[in-house]
Design a protein around this motif. Sequence first.
Motif, PDB file in Angstrom:
ATOM      1  N   LYS A 374       0.795  -1.221   0.000  1.00 47.18           N
ATOM      2  CA  LYS A 374       0.000   0.000   0.000  1.00 47.18           C
ATOM      3  C   LYS A 374       0.833   1.279   0.000  1.00 47.18           C
ATOM      4  O   LYS A 374       0.274   2.369  -0.149  1.00 47.18           O
ATOM      5  N   SER A 375       2.162   1.169   0.153  1.00 48.64           N
ATOM      6  CA  SER A 375       2.987   2.377   0.185  1.00 48.64           C
ATOM      7  C   SER A 375       4.212   2.314  -0.717  1.00 48.64           C
ATOM      8  O   SER A 375       5.014   3.221  -0.714  1.00 48.64           O
ATOM      9  N   GLN A 376       4.368   1.250  -1.499  1.00 52.04           N
ATOM     10  CA  GLN A 376       5.512   1.096  -2.389  1.00 52.04           C
ATOM     11  C   GLN A 376       5.024   0.783  -3.795  1.00 52.04           C
ATOM     12  O   GLN A 376       4.238  -0.135  -3.995  1.00 52.04           O
ATOM     13  N   ALA A 377       5.511   1.546  -4.762  1.00 50.45           N
ATOM     14  CA  ALA A 377       5.130   1.338  -6.165  1.00 50.45           C
ATOM     15  C   ALA A 377       6.362   1.462  -7.044  1.00 50.45           C
ATOM     16  O   ALA A 377       7.347   2.116  -6.682  1.00 50.45           O
ATOM     17  N   SER A 378       6.310   0.827  -8.218  1.00 48.13           N
ATOM     18  CA  SER A 378       7.403   0.882  -9.189  1.00 48.13           C
ATOM     19  C   SER A 378       6.828   1.103 -10.575  1.00 48.13           C
ATOM     20  O   SER A 378       5.717   0.650 -10.882  1.00 48.13           O
ATOM     21  N   TYR A 379       7.597   1.785 -11.418  1.00 49.49           N
ATOM     22  CA  TYR A 379       7.224   1.975 -12.819  1.00 49.49           C
ATOM     23  C   TYR A 379       8.479   2.287 -13.628  1.00 49.49           C
ATOM     24  O   TYR A 379       9.581   2.458 -13.066  1.00 49.49           O
ATOM     25  N   LEU A 380       8.335   2.345 -14.954  1.00 51.98           N
ATOM     26  CA  LEU A 380       9.434   2.696 -15.842  1.00 51.98           C
ATOM     27  C   LEU A 380       9.199   4.087 -16.404  1.00 51.98           C
ATOM     28  O   LEU A 380       8.063   4.455 -16.714  1.00 51.98           O
ATOM     29  N   ASP A 381      10.289   4.849 -16.555  1.00 55.13           N
ATOM     30  CA  ASP A 381      10.144   6.166 -17.163  1.00 55.13           C
ATOM     31  C   ASP A 381      10.302   6.059 -18.679  1.00 55.13           C
ATOM     32  O   ASP A 381      10.387   4.948 -19.229  1.00 55.13           O
ATOM     33  N   GLY A 382      10.349   7.197 -19.353  1.00 55.85           N
ATOM     34  CA  GLY A 382      10.421   7.185 -20.813  1.00 55.85           C
ATOM     35  C   GLY A 382      11.682   6.587 -21.371  1.00 55.85           C
ATOM     36  O   GLY A 382      11.713   6.163 -22.535  1.00 55.85           O
ATOM     37  N   ASP A 383      12.750   6.526 -20.582  1.00 59.15           N
ATOM     38  CA  ASP A 383      14.019   5.943 -21.037  1.00 59.15           C
ATOM     39  C   ASP A 383      14.167   4.485 -20.643  1.00 59.15           C
ATOM     40  O   ASP A 383      15.247   3.901 -20.833  1.00 59.15           O
ATOM     41  N   GLY A 384      13.131   3.886 -20.059  1.00 60.11           N
ATOM     42  CA  GLY A 384      13.223   2.490 -19.647  1.00 60.11           C
ATOM     43  C   GLY A 384      13.927   2.286 -18.334  1.00 60.11           C
ATOM     44  O   GLY A 384      14.311   1.156 -18.000  1.00 60.11           O
ATOM     45  N   LYS A 385      14.100   3.347 -17.546  1.00 62.47           N
ATOM     46  CA  LYS A 385      14.729   3.219 -16.232  1.00 62.47           C
ATOM     47  C   LYS A 385      13.671   2.922 -15.173  1.00 62.47           C
ATOM     48  O   LYS A 385      12.514   3.319 -15.296  1.00 62.47           O
ATOM     49  N   LEU A 386      14.106   2.229 -14.136  1.00 62.98           N
ATOM     50  CA  LEU A 386      13.196   1.803 -13.072  1.00 62.98           C
ATOM     51  C   LEU A 386      13.083   2.893 -12.010  1.00 62.98           C
ATOM     52  O   LEU A 386      14.093   3.405 -11.510  1.00 62.98           O
ATOM     53  N   VAL A 387      11.828   3.228 -11.652  1.00 66.13           N
ATOM     54  CA  VAL A 387      11.553   4.241 -10.636  1.00 66.13           C
ATOM     55  C   VAL A 387      10.783   3.557  -9.510  1.00 66.13           C
ATOM     56  O   VAL A 387       9.750   2.928  -9.755  1.00 66.13           O
ATOM     57  N   ARG A 388      11.307   3.705  -8.277  1.00 67.84           N
ATOM     58  CA  ARG A 388      10.656   3.112  -7.116  1.00 67.84           C
ATOM     59  C   ARG A 388      10.141   4.236  -6.221  1.00 67.84           C
ATOM     60  O   ARG A 388      10.918   5.071  -5.754  1.00 67.84           O
ATOM     61  N   VAL A 389       8.832   4.236  -5.998  1.00 59.12           N
ATOM     62  CA  VAL A 389       8.173   5.307  -5.257  1.00 59.12           C
ATOM     63  C   VAL A 389       7.875   4.834  -3.850  1.00 59.12           C
ATOM     64  O   VAL A 389       7.250   3.776  -3.659  1.00 59.12           O
ATOM     65  N   ASP A 390       8.303   5.615  -2.870  1.00 53.39           N
ATOM     66  CA  ASP A 390       7.944   5.390  -1.470  1.00 53.39           C
ATOM     67  C   ASP A 390       6.989   6.507  -1.063  1.00 53.39           C
ATOM     68  O   ASP A 390       7.362   7.687  -1.089  1.00 53.39           O
ATOM     69  N   VAL A 391       5.767   6.148  -0.700  1.00 57.39           N
ATOM     70  CA  VAL A 391       4.744   7.152  -0.414  1.00 57.39           C
ATOM     71  C   VAL A 391       5.184   8.080   0.701  1.00 57.39           C
ATOM     72  O   VAL A 391       5.011   9.305   0.628  1.00 57.39           O
ATOM     73  N   GLY A 392       5.798   7.533   1.743  1.00 52.76           N
ATOM     74  CA  GLY A 392       6.223   8.358   2.861  1.00 52.76           C
ATOM     75  C   GLY A 392       7.237   9.401   2.451  1.00 52.76           C
ATOM     76  O   GLY A 392       7.139  10.585   2.829  1.00 52.76           O
ATOM     77  N   GLN A 393       8.224   9.015   1.641  1.00 57.63           N
ATOM     78  CA  GLN A 393       9.231   9.956   1.200  1.00 57.63           C
ATOM     79  C   GLN A 393       8.662  10.998   0.240  1.00 57.63           C
ATOM     80  O   GLN A 393       9.024  12.172   0.299  1.00 57.63           O
ATOM     81  N   VAL A 394       7.763  10.570  -0.642  1.00 57.80           N
ATOM     82  CA  VAL A 394       7.158  11.507  -1.588  1.00 57.80           C
ATOM     83  C   VAL A 394       6.353  12.557  -0.834  1.00 57.80           C
ATOM     84  O   VAL A 394       6.418  13.759  -1.130  1.00 57.80           O
ATOM     85  N   ARG A 395       5.598  12.136   0.163  1.00 58.02           N
ATOM     86  CA  ARG A 395       4.816  13.102   0.944  1.00 58.02           C
ATOM     87  C   ARG A 395       5.714  14.043   1.741  1.00 58.02           C
ATOM     88  O   ARG A 395       5.307  15.165   2.078  1.00 58.02           O
ATOM     89  N   ALA A 396       6.934  13.591   2.023  1.00 58.39           N
ATOM     90  CA  ALA A 396       7.889  14.438   2.746  1.00 58.39           C
ATOM     91  C   ALA A 396       8.650  15.361   1.808  1.00 58.39           C
ATOM     92  O   ALA A 396       9.568  16.065   2.258  1.00 58.39           O
ATOM     93  N   GLY A 397       8.285  15.364   0.523  1.00 63.02           N
ATOM     94  CA  GLY A 397       8.938  16.256  -0.430  1.00 63.02           C
ATOM     95  C   GLY A 397      10.155  15.687  -1.106  1.00 63.02           C
ATOM     96  O   GLY A 397      10.982  16.450  -1.630  1.00 63.02           O
ATOM     97  N   LYS A 398      10.278  14.343  -1.164  1.00 63.52           N
ATOM     98  CA  LYS A 398      11.425  13.700  -1.817  1.00 63.52           C
ATOM     99  C   LYS A 398      10.933  12.799  -2.954  1.00 63.52           C
ATOM    100  O   LYS A 398      10.711  11.602  -2.760  1.00 63.52           O
ATOM    101  N   PRO A 399      10.729  13.352  -4.160  1.00 60.71           N
ATOM    102  CA  PRO A 399      10.283  12.530  -5.297  1.00 60.71           C
ATOM    103  C   PRO A 399      11.303  11.447  -5.626  1.00 60.71           C
ATOM    104  O   PRO A 399      12.502  11.574  -5.354  1.00 60.71           O
ATOM    105  N   ALA A 400      10.825  10.366  -6.231  1.00 61.94           N
ATOM    106  CA  ALA A 400      11.685   9.247  -6.599  1.00 61.94           C
ATOM    107  C   ALA A 400      12.540   9.597  -7.802  1.00 61.94           C
ATOM    108  O   ALA A 400      12.150  10.398  -8.661  1.00 61.94           O
ATOM    109  N   SER A 401      13.708   8.958  -7.893  1.00 62.19           N
ATOM    110  CA  SER A 401      14.636   9.174  -9.012  1.00 62.19           C
ATOM    111  C   SER A 401      14.768   7.883  -9.804  1.00 62.19           C
ATOM    112  O   SER A 401      14.733   6.782  -9.241  1.00 62.19           O
ATOM    113  N   PRO A 402      14.954   8.000 -11.134  1.00 63.04           N
ATOM    114  CA  PRO A 402      15.110   6.789 -11.955  1.00 63.04           C
ATOM    115  C   PRO A 402      16.495   6.187 -11.803  1.00 63.04           C
ATOM    116  O   PRO A 402      17.470   6.874 -11.492  1.00 63.04           O
ATOM    117  N   ALA A 403      16.567   4.865 -12.026  1.00 65.42           N
ATOM    118  CA  ALA A 403      17.842   4.147 -11.988  1.00 65.42           C
ATOM    119  C   ALA A 403      17.853   3.138 -13.122  1.00 65.42           C
ATOM    120  O   ALA A 403      16.855   2.439 -13.373  1.00 65.42           O
TER     121      ALA A 403
END
Length: 420
Positions: A374-403
């Motif tokens: 319920k608080s962890q999600a993953s997706y790919l960006d336009g370049d095919g890099k993996l992005v891992r989203v942590d809801v707690g960090q995003v709400r704290a103002g820290k967007p996820a970065s691609p790898a």
Amino acid sequence: MSQFPGRPDNLTDGPQRSYQVRPDELEGAVRETLSHRVALARPLSVDPAGQAIRRANRIRRRRTAAGLALAAVATVLLSAGMAQLGAETRRDGPPIVVIGDPDPTSRPVPTASIPGPAPTPTASTLLLASETLVSADGRRLVLSDVGPAERVQPLPSGHGWLVVGAPSIAGRSLWVVQDDGLVQVLLAGAGAIVLAPDSSQVAWRDGDDLLMAGVVGTQLIGSVRTPVPAAAEPVRFVGDSVLVRLDPADAGHTLWRPGAGPLPDALDRKSLNVYGRLPDGRLVGQVSTTDPDRTCLAVLTPTRQLDPVRTGCGPDLSQDGVGGVSPDGRWLLVNENSSSAGRSLLVDLLRLGPGATAVPAGPPMTGAIVWSDKSQASYLDGDGKLVRVDVGQVRAGKPASPAAVPGVPAGERPILVQGF
């Protein structure tokens, strides 16, 4: 005084009868009595022997018919190498549903590799049309000989994958890739293809019709079809119904329940995209407004007209249809309008209403969105890099970065899947 003084018992002597019977006379009398009884036919209320004979005759007829049918199917398979599945497939165009594999022994076994440095490509590997699957935690799996793929889901049994092919001039294809390396084509030359979340059903466009079938093992069974408008396409499964978008260039959906008749006349004319389903069965989608450049989020009832029950019109959303709802129905990941900065947004659905707000979650999303919990999600960006989203960090103002995904060859785009 007695008439017969010689007898005290008052019985007359009468005529004397001889009780001496010869054995042949007694045997003849018994035979005659038995023959009369056998000749007399008495009806029986229950005839077990007759019932058994009739049942045996019916079984023999069914087996004979089944044997003839199997012989005909075997003849077609041997001569053509594949068979069209079911009487539902159109006869005035190319075959759509096929079963079988021409030579399964020549199929390479899919290989899984642990993330690490990419291997140096060789001449033989460059000739393979391979696809790389990536799990939410970064593991890789290479599937060979399935052609360019667009979407992958685990089979209901968990022993393989359903692979939806990318669009081509010949249409789309659907493959089954088993753990042992066997690759089978289920659909070829189809239009849009959608899979149920548990991979137990598939819906696809075929000419002027929309079809739905069940996935059992490595076959499609029980196909049902209905005519649809020229631009209509299946979008997703909602329970046992298929959500159909009437025209990708315009708003409007309807729900088609296979087996309950044709596409309903009562249609929705406001919904643009549906991102997912809440635990109570309601849908989360994007709806149009009187302003053509502005859209809103809405909670929709799963009826044919998709009536909105709650609406939030704060974020400026993209109309690309990419989005995903968390398993508990609390969060929505959705893309921002590309005319803006271009990023993904995290929306709190519990606060959906007038003036709804969203926070930046990371770079824009493409393809599938996988929620691990319920608080962890993953997706790919336009370049095919993996992005891992942590809801707690995003709400704290820290967007996820691609790898970058280690081991993926240059120029090849991985496909994000769940469950391997």
